[in-house]
Design an enzyme around this catalytic site. Structure first.
Site, mmCIF file in Angstrom:
data_model
loop_
_atom_site.group_PDB
_atom_site.id
_atom_site.type_symbol
_atom_site.label_atom_id
_atom_site.label_comp_id
_atom_site.label_asym_id
_atom_site.label_seq_id
_atom_site.Cartn_x
_atom_site.Cartn_y
_atom_site.Cartn_z
ATOM 1 C CD GLU A 161 9.805 1.783 10.623
ATOM 2 O OE1 GLU A 161 9.610 2.747 9.869
ATOM 3 O OE2 GLU A 161 9.739 0.597 10.252
ATOM 4 C CE LYS A 210 3.222 3.063 3.052
ATOM 5 N NZ LYS A 210 3.290 3.138 4.508
ATOM 6 C CE1 TYR A 218 1.101 -0.292 4.400
ATOM 7 C CE2 TYR A 218 0.059 1.869 4.372
ATOM 8 C CZ TYR A 218 0.868 0.943 4.995
ATOM 9 O OH TYR A 218 1.453 1.243 6.190
ATOM 10 C CG LEU A 237 8.258 2.451 4.951
ATOM 11 C CD1 LEU A 237 8.055 1.255 4.029
ATOM 12 C CD2 LEU A 237 6.940 3.148 5.192
HETATM 13 N N1 PMP Z 1 7.367 3.846 9.145
HETATM 14 C C1 PMP Z 1 6.234 3.128 9.119
HETATM 15 C C2 PMP Z 1 6.216 1.794 9.792
HETATM 16 C C3 PMP Z 1 5.078 3.626 8.480
HETATM 17 O O1 PMP Z 1 3.954 2.894 8.449
HETATM 18 C C4 PMP Z 1 5.129 4.905 7.884
HETATM 19 C C5 PMP Z 1 3.908 5.513 7.223
HETATM 20 N N2 PMP Z 1 3.328 4.699 6.280
HETATM 21 C C6 PMP Z 1 6.329 5.630 7.939
HETATM 22 C C7 PMP Z 1 7.428 5.070 8.568
HETATM 23 C C8 PMP Z 1 6.453 6.995 7.316
HETATM 24 O O2 PMP Z 1 6.447 6.892 5.913
HETATM 25 P P1 PMP Z 1 5.969 8.111 4.991
HETATM 26 O O3 PMP Z 1 6.825 9.280 5.331
HETATM 27 O O4 PMP Z 1 6.204 7.615 3.607
HETATM 28 O O5 PMP Z 1 4.525 8.346 5.300
#
Ligand code: PMP
Length: 285
Positions: A182, A149, A33, A207
């Protein structure tokens, strides 16, 4: 006004939007996603989100169901049909519908594609950023490829629930070495006492957030010093500032970690400045 979703080639009323019970996203979390911010009706950093989507699909060997241009048109159409000025657009692609068997379907089936959009309350997010949020730490018990993701988010669900139940808004995962990986839905950052920004390097353990990537450009552009390396909870507790990044919150200051007050207990100068300057570095499509 009624909401509209895109499901496998059709724009349908949201309440009627359905996927088959043998969809592999539902059965195995065999799906990926993206969540993209919409601001002033425009998609923020669509190019980077679609690049990451391509990498996630490639890593799982899920067929890319339509051209990038077509996908861009669908995303925009869902934003327009839902009259989103400020909000998010969500895109999910699963391996498709097949008899329940863990191995990939043979012959191949068509991937399922779903797109939805919803408004966000900008005033509420800005109010949160003005006071800062609390986070709690939880053990990182996720699989070894969280850089892909996928919708397999059960540890993230449980972590966020733990945070809410402890009066916090986010959870930070901590690995077996005691290092922060994270957040449950955000990347984690600190500013050390000597003013260096620190965020974990992007390997398979986090991620690679799009907001994180854009912020790395912002940090460079603003002449700040940066270290991409892991940091411990102890180091975070002693930090001058902490914050998290994601497409829905951009830069969100953290003022408490496991009850420890960070810095002065109010949003830090660096986090606040980066929050304000973020859109100079993002792409609005
Ligand atoms: N880490 C995780 C586990 C996430 O789910 C997300 C958001 N989807 C992020 C980091 C931040 O990613 P982004 O800046 O692309 O929203």
């Amino acid at each position: 006004m009624s909401r509209v979703a895109y499901v496998n080639g059709r724009y349908v009323p949201f309440r009627d939007a359905k996927i088959h019970i043998e969809d592999r996203g539902y059965q195995f979390a065999d799906a990926v996603y993206e969540v993209c911010e919409v601001r002033g009706g425009r998609l923020i950093d669509e190019r980077r989100h679609l690049d990451r989507l391509g990498r996630s699909l490639g890593a799982l060997r899920i067929r890319i169901p339509m051209t990038r241009a077509a996908l861009g048109i669908v995303l925009r159409e869902v934003v327009v049909r839902n009259r989103i000025s400020f909000g998010t657009v969500y895109l999910q692609i699963s391996r498709g519908v097949a008899r329940r068997d863990p191995a990939f379907p043979a012959p191949d089936v068509a991937p399922s594609v779903v797109v939805t959009a919803r408004p966000l309350n900008a005033a509420r997010i800005d109010a949160l950023a003005a006071t800062g949020i609390a986070v709690v730490s939880v053990p990182d018990n996720r699989w070894g490829r969280v850089d892909i993701k996928t919708v397999g988010l059960l540890p993230n669900v449980l972590a966020r629930q733990t945070a809410i139940e402890q009066g916090a808004r986010e959870a930070w995962f901590v690995d077996q070495a005691g290092l922060v990986t994270e957040g449950a839905s955000v990347n984690a950052w600190i500013v050390t006492q000597d003013g260096k920004l620190v965020t974990r390097h992007a390997d398979h353990a986090i991620l690679r957030g799009i907001t994180r990537t854009v912020l790395l450009d912002a940090v460079k552009g603003e002449g700040l010093s940066l270290e991409e390396r892991p940091f411990s909870l102890d180091e975070a507790h002693k930090a001058r500032e902490a914050f998290v990044t994601s497409a829905t919150q951009i830069v969100m200051p953290v003022v408490r970690i496991d009850g420890h007050v960070i810095g002065d207990g109010v949003p830090g100068r660096v986090a606040t400045a980066l929050r304000h300057r973020y859109y100079r570095y993002a792409e609005a499509g």
